[in-house]
Write an enzyme that holds these catalytic residues in place. Sequence first.
Site, PDB file in Angstrom:
ATOM      1  N   HIS A 219      24.653 -48.589  23.232  1.00  0.00           N
ATOM      2  CA  HIS A 219      23.767 -49.035  24.325  1.00  0.00           C
ATOM      3  C   HIS A 219      23.880 -50.545  24.529  1.00  0.00           C
ATOM      4  O   HIS A 219      24.025 -51.021  25.667  1.00  0.00           O
ATOM      5  CB  HIS A 219      22.329 -48.633  23.971  1.00  0.00           C
ATOM      6  CG  HIS A 219      21.268 -49.114  24.921  1.00  0.00           C
ATOM      7  ND1 HIS A 219      20.648 -48.282  25.824  1.00  0.00           N
ATOM      8  CD2 HIS A 219      20.705 -50.334  25.100  1.00  0.00           C
ATOM      9  CE1 HIS A 219      19.746 -48.977  26.528  1.00  0.00           C
ATOM     10  NE2 HIS A 219      19.753 -50.231  26.098  1.00  0.00           N
ATOM     11  N   GLU A 220      23.829 -51.296  23.471  1.00  0.00           N
ATOM     12  CA  GLU A 220      23.905 -52.761  23.595  1.00  0.00           C
ATOM     13  C   GLU A 220      25.253 -53.196  24.153  1.00  0.00           C
ATOM     14  O   GLU A 220      25.329 -54.132  24.948  1.00  0.00           O
ATOM     15  CB  GLU A 220      23.652 -53.431  22.244  1.00  0.00           C
ATOM     16  CG  GLU A 220      22.254 -53.202  21.676  1.00  0.00           C
ATOM     17  CD  GLU A 220      21.150 -53.543  22.650  1.00  0.00           C
ATOM     18  OE1 GLU A 220      21.335 -54.456  23.468  1.00  0.00           O
ATOM     19  OE2 GLU A 220      20.105 -52.866  22.619  1.00  0.00           O
TER      20      GLU A 220
ATOM     21  N   TYR B  60      15.630 -45.232  29.481  1.00  0.00           N
ATOM     22  CA  TYR B  60      14.446 -45.331  28.628  1.00  0.00           C
ATOM     23  C   TYR B  60      14.005 -43.939  28.176  1.00  0.00           C
ATOM     24  O   TYR B  60      14.242 -42.956  28.859  1.00  0.00           O
ATOM     25  CB  TYR B  60      13.278 -45.900  29.440  1.00  0.00           C
ATOM     26  CG  TYR B  60      13.089 -47.400  29.414  1.00  0.00           C
ATOM     27  CD1 TYR B  60      14.042 -48.270  28.927  1.00  0.00           C
ATOM     28  CD2 TYR B  60      11.908 -47.935  29.913  1.00  0.00           C
ATOM     29  CE1 TYR B  60      13.822 -49.647  28.939  1.00  0.00           C
ATOM     30  CE2 TYR B  60      11.682 -49.301  29.935  1.00  0.00           C
ATOM     31  CZ  TYR B  60      12.643 -50.156  29.446  1.00  0.00           C
ATOM     32  OH  TYR B  60      12.411 -51.494  29.475  1.00  0.00           O
TER      33      TYR B  60
ATOM     34  N   HIS C 147      25.186 -52.993  27.819  1.00  0.00           N
ATOM     35  CA  HIS C 147      24.659 -54.186  28.490  1.00  0.00           C
ATOM     36  C   HIS C 147      25.721 -55.280  28.540  1.00  0.00           C
ATOM     37  O   HIS C 147      25.912 -55.927  29.560  1.00  0.00           O
ATOM     38  CB  HIS C 147      23.432 -54.712  27.749  1.00  0.00           C
ATOM     39  CG  HIS C 147      22.208 -53.887  27.965  1.00  0.00           C
ATOM     40  ND1 HIS C 147      21.678 -53.637  29.203  1.00  0.00           N
ATOM     41  CD2 HIS C 147      21.384 -53.264  27.095  1.00  0.00           C
ATOM     42  CE1 HIS C 147      20.590 -52.892  29.083  1.00  0.00           C
ATOM     43  NE2 HIS C 147      20.396 -52.644  27.813  1.00  0.00           N
TER      44      HIS C 147
ATOM     45  N   HIS D 230      19.490 -50.984  32.902  1.00  0.00           N
ATOM     46  CA  HIS D 230      18.779 -49.763  32.514  1.00  0.00           C
ATOM     47  C   HIS D 230      18.741 -48.741  33.649  1.00  0.00           C
ATOM     48  O   HIS D 230      18.513 -49.083  34.804  1.00  0.00           O
ATOM     49  CB  HIS D 230      17.351 -50.101  32.067  1.00  0.00           C
ATOM     50  CG  HIS D 230      17.313 -50.742  30.727  1.00  0.00           C
ATOM     51  ND1 HIS D 230      16.465 -51.771  30.403  1.00  0.00           N
ATOM     52  CD2 HIS D 230      18.031 -50.501  29.601  1.00  0.00           C
ATOM     53  CE1 HIS D 230      16.661 -52.130  29.150  1.00  0.00           C
ATOM     54  NE2 HIS D 230      17.612 -51.382  28.638  1.00  0.00           N
TER      55      HIS D 230
HETATM   56 ZN   LIG Z   1      18.712 -51.758  26.859  1.00  0.00          ZN
END
Ligand SMILES: [Zn+2]
Length: 362
Positions: A191-192, A252, A195, A201
Amino acid sequence: MKNFKYLLVFPLLASIACSEDAVTDQTLPTENGSEFKDEITEIAFPGENGKISDVYFAGKKFPVEELNGKYIYQGDILLPEDQTTTSPVKLVLNSDEKVQNLNKSVGRTKYHWPENTVIYDIDPALPNQARVTDAIAHWEANTAVRFVKRSGESNYVYFTPGSGCSSYVGMIGGRQNITLADACSTGNTIHEIGHAVGLWHEQSRADRDKTIKVHFENIISGREYNFYTYEEAGYDGQEYTAGLDLGSIMMYSPYSFSANGEPTITRLDGSLYGAQRSGLSSGDIEGINVIYPGEVVEPTPTEPEPTEPEPTNPEPETKYINGEYYVIEGVMVLRKDDKWWIEKGKNWKEVELIDGRWRMVK
Ligand SMILES: [Zn+2]
């Protein structure tokens, strides 16, 4: 897919926190003083609360949390401090306006890693480095993005220990940390990295209301800004893929920032969905392939254009596509008719880039 290039191209913002396990120890304070555990959503500084304020980045206003000298957006995204200001900066000059003293935040914004290649290094002090190598292997197996260990390059991702999981969005120039607390899992690391290559998101897509309902009444007071869409934050609403993907690793969890243990995000019918941090979804990969096309990319099933030869060496940094948005010199600009345009109120104004500054065309 509609016009892509938006969110992803929009770069840079931030750093994020994450983890499956990582999240486990990210207990969130609730309004009645008890704690509610969110098992998915990444947080840069778990258990800490900073001041909520507005800052300006890329010509747009962002509601952020100030904590430990960082500007944190949506829990785990960090805005580059040297490109962020607390008051608006004039990024587009009138046609005959003299250049004012340049603010550092006006520097060229970089979004994507050139040649599909992310340069990285790992802090020797980072425990369990297999999280990083496994996450990189997952990215390389599923996308055309490649990761090369740093040997002197100036722009690179640095995996380093931190309170939570966090990352900047896109290539911001210089060293950019991805922080991984001990609890941050391989999935959180995937996930990081998302980014760091330019992903935002999933639940903040401008079209998210077609797929999910945000229950603001259940959100911790003061954290509602984490649920704004990018459109509400001042961006256009175009996305890289056709619709919101509940299975995205950038999505999320249903209980993100819950004040009361009740869901903050559900499907439109009120039912829960399963958020995951095990790997990139097919929707994630589809969007990533738009930004980082390569041999792994399947041909886009759009109108065939047999007369147009495939570019053999596409250079995304210099080849601008009409109908798409870019952030250049800190300004979001639209490429149309081989010219540049910015949105002014409800209208579009033509601008040109002269000596590194945008100016209105008379
Ligand atoms: Zn995130």
